[in-house]
Design a protein around this motif. Sequence first.
Motif, mmCIF file in Angstrom:
data_model
loop_
_atom_site.group_PDB
_atom_site.id
_atom_site.type_symbol
_atom_site.label_atom_id
_atom_site.label_comp_id
_atom_site.label_asym_id
_atom_site.label_seq_id
_atom_site.Cartn_x
_atom_site.Cartn_y
_atom_site.Cartn_z
ATOM 1 N N THR A 146 35.391 55.534 -8.704
ATOM 2 C CA THR A 146 34.192 56.175 -9.262
ATOM 3 C C THR A 146 33.950 55.804 -10.719
ATOM 4 O OG1 THR A 146 35.425 58.211 -9.708
ATOM 5 C CG2 THR A 146 34.203 58.075 -7.613
ATOM 6 N N PRO A 205 29.488 55.155 -9.099
ATOM 7 C CA PRO A 205 29.359 56.615 -9.001
ATOM 8 C C PRO A 205 29.462 57.086 -7.550
ATOM 9 C CG PRO A 205 27.583 55.677 -10.331
ATOM 10 C CD PRO A 205 28.313 54.533 -9.711
ATOM 11 N N SER A 246 27.791 59.122 -5.991
ATOM 12 C CA SER A 246 26.458 59.207 -5.371
ATOM 13 C C SER A 246 25.962 57.861 -4.857
ATOM 14 C CB SER A 246 25.446 59.775 -6.364
ATOM 15 O OG SER A 246 25.303 58.899 -7.472
ATOM 16 N N LYS A 247 26.660 56.774 -5.209
ATOM 17 C CA LYS A 247 26.281 55.430 -4.765
ATOM 18 C C LYS A 247 27.267 54.867 -3.739
ATOM 19 C CE LYS A 247 22.786 55.171 -7.647
ATOM 20 N NZ LYS A 247 22.471 54.223 -8.652
#
Length: 137
Positions: A22, A26, A28-29
């Motif tokens: 991370t 990220p 979220s990706k």
Amino acid sequence: MSADLELQKAIRAALVADGGVTALVPASKILDMNAAPAPNPSIILGESQVIDNGSSLAGDHEQIVHTLHIWKEEASLVGVKGIASAIRGALAGRLSLPAPYHVAGQKVASARFLRDPDGVTSHGVVTLEVLISGDAP
């Protein structure tokens, strides 16, 4: 319940829980999606193949080959190679699956690094091989 789907969930959970991953991508990706262009940078949970391993007369072993696609806008392959290394580290320990499944063995089998034809994006493909025992209830 599907061993393949449970494995996919466990792979994503291991990646988003790993600070080395991370720090580069990220959480979220790290996605299960089909989009073009892929977010920059990103790890896309890719294709999988379920193979009857045949290692048990009970027929309760499957080999699952799962790909992870790494995308990053960069002139070189340095970034995707760094992300692939972080993925390898995150997947070094045995993944945990819910009952009735058990990871009997796993390995990062390969990593390939490619320059995308768009001239801007680098692409990595990491292949994970996992031997799973257990039958769906």
